[in-house]
Design an enzyme around this catalytic site. Structure first.
Site, PDB file in Angstrom:
ATOM      1  CE1 TYR A 144      33.106  88.315  53.931  1.00 32.00           C
ATOM      2  CE2 TYR A 144      31.518  88.403  55.727  1.00 32.00           C
ATOM      3  CZ  TYR A 144      32.310  89.044  54.791  1.00 32.00           C
ATOM      4  OH  TYR A 144      32.290  90.418  54.714  1.00 32.00           O
ATOM      5  CG  ASP A 239      33.612  84.030  62.717  1.00 31.99           C
ATOM      6  OD1 ASP A 239      32.712  84.490  63.457  1.00 31.99           O
ATOM      7  OD2 ASP A 239      33.928  84.521  61.625  1.00 31.99           O
ATOM      8  CE  LYS A 267      26.131  87.783  61.189  1.00 32.63           C
ATOM      9  NZ  LYS A 267      25.803  88.807  60.192  1.00 32.63           N
TER      10      LYS A 267
HETATM   11  N1  HOZ Z   1      27.898  89.391  55.057  1.00 31.86           N
HETATM   12  C1  HOZ Z   1      26.609  89.423  55.634  1.00 31.86           C
HETATM   13  C2  HOZ Z   1      25.989  88.084  55.719  1.00 31.86           C
HETATM   14  N2  HOZ Z   1      26.839  86.992  55.719  1.00 31.86           N
HETATM   15  C3  HOZ Z   1      25.705  90.356  54.897  1.00 31.86           C
HETATM   16  C4  HOZ Z   1      25.504  91.552  55.679  1.00 31.86           C
HETATM   17  C5  HOZ Z   1      24.560  92.569  55.028  1.00 31.86           C
HETATM   18  O1  HOZ Z   1      24.460  92.662  53.818  1.00 31.86           O
HETATM   19  O2  HOZ Z   1      23.973  93.284  55.780  1.00 31.86           O
END
Ligand code: HOZ
Length: 419
Positions: A144, A239, A267
């Protein structure tokens, strides 16, 4: 566990916000129940609006390597706030953060700050296309890379959690620019390059996957991607939004000794505020406007408050390299006991309990997990005061302030699971 305040807020939220949340995985859809509305965090702990306390292994989905409210970061934010919140003009802090990033990640010779991991991957992809004059991207099933249109093909994270194969709303022409292949399998990548190598701009990959749960690269996989992209003149994008500044000071690329052409970061780099970045080889990054013809911009890019939180976090990590061995040891201790019928994947301080036996090496194997049993495990932990991601397809994160007692309490909770 009764959570009347969270229940009430969730009911209200659903009247105004789709699904009651601002990012889908938070909605607890795949595990059921009411998402906990959080009142505050401190160190490795969270408190919900009903007053329940949890040991937090989400860590805001990765950023909080120093836990909640680290003093160095709060002080930096407070002193920056005295000077203003945004200027839409360059500041010295942005130069300092860029230089710090380069010192952590030597493959990054030039870097551009943006606001989210999605922006970073979207921009890196555009730069790779602009630099090569090609159109296609190779990505891997279950990885992702944010909600970039062309990268939502066979994506992990929330799409895996909710069982959405390919989102509605992405024009077919965009999806057709993506070649999605199985993770950890070099043969299909080689075939794709043999057949369409002249039109492949980039490979984008999570060097350690966090978004189908934690899945490490097989020996030789990243090396193979490096040599194929080099041979065919495509751009290799790591990534490292999740892995950057986490798996080592220099991220997964330092851990595995592979040098990508471009890296996306998010992050941890923002110290808990919205900040991300993309960067890499100077000859590629010099194509970005205003130096070159590839356009990318942002009103709040390089925002002083987020930048100061990022600087404080990276400086702390530079001054305390022992953080990496601490979080690795804690994660190893936490994952030492594995319930029957469960497999744990762990790299450093990222880990996932997969509810199945056997090796989990790609999206096909990850999807074989017993998600109903995972849901029971998740709620058991929550009842024990342990906060794991509400999805089989996400990674847990350790912080530098999880104590030995926190880990012991967590292992106890895992041991007492009977589901
Ligand atoms: N897509 C995020 C983790 N892979 C989730 C982010 C969130 O819900 O804050």
């Amino acid at each position: 566990m009764n959570v009347p305040e969270s229940d009430a807020l969730f009911a209200r939220a659903q009247e105004s916000i789709p699904g009651g949340v601002n990012s889908p995985v938070r909605a607890f859809r795949s595990v059921g129940g009411t998402p906990r509305f959080i009142a505050r965090g401190d160190g490795a702990h969270l408190w919900d609006v009903d007053g329940n306390e949890y040991i937090d292994y989400i860590c805001s989905w990765g950023p909080l390597i120093l836990g909640h409210r680290p003093k160095a970061v709060l002080d930096a934010i407070a002193s920056t706030l005295e000077t203003g919140t945004t200027f839409g003009a360059p500041t010295g802090r942005e130069v300092e953060l860029a230089e710090l990033i380069k010192s952590f990640v030597p493959s990054v010779q030039m870097v551009r700050l943006v606001n989210s991991g999605t922006e970073a991957t979207m921009s890196a992809l555009r730069v790779a296309r602009g630099f090569t004059g090609r159109t296609l991207t190779v990505k891997f099933e279950g990885c992702y890379h944010g909600h970039v249109d062309s990268l939502l093909v066979k994506a992990g994270s929330g799409l895996a959690t909710l069982g959405i194969a390919d989102t509605v709303g992405v024009p077919k022409a965009f999806a057709d620019t993506t070649i999605a292949l199985p993770y950890n399998d070099l043969d299909p990548v080689e075939t794709a390059f043999k057949e369409r190598g002249d039109d492949i701009a980039a490979i984008i990959v999570e060097p350690v996957v966090g978004n189908m749960g934690c899945v490490p690269p097989a020996p030789g996989f990243l090396e193979g991607l490096r040599s194929l992209t080099a041979r065919y003149g495509a751009v290799l994008i790591f990534d490292e939004v999740m892995t950057g500044f986490r798996l080592s000071a220099g991220g997964a690329q330092q851990l595995y000794g592979i040098t990508p052409d471009l890296t996306t970061m998010g992050k941890i780099i923002g110290g808990g505020l919205p900040l991300a970045a993309y960067g890499g080889r100077a000859d590629i990054m010099k194509k970005v406007a205003p130096l070159g013809p590839i356009y990318q911009a942002g009103t709040l890019s390089g925002n002083p408050v987020a930048v100061s939180a990022g600087i404080a976090t990276l400086k702390y990590l530079k001054a305390h390299p022992e953080v990496y061995s601490i979080i690795e040891q804690r994660a190893a201790q936490l994952t030492a006991f594995v319930p029957q019928g469960v497999t744990v994947n762990r790299v450093g301080s990222m880990f996932t309990f997969f509810f199945q036996e056997g090796a989990i090496t790609d999206y096909e194997s990850a999807k074989k997990s017993d998600t109903a049993r995972f849901g029971r495990f998740f709620h058991h932990l929550l009842d024990c005061g342990v906060y794991f991601p509400p999805s089989q397809y996400e990674a847990c994160f350790m912080s530098a302030v999880h104590s030995v007692e926190d880990i012991e309490k967590t292992v106890e909770a895992i041991r007492s699971f009977e589901g």
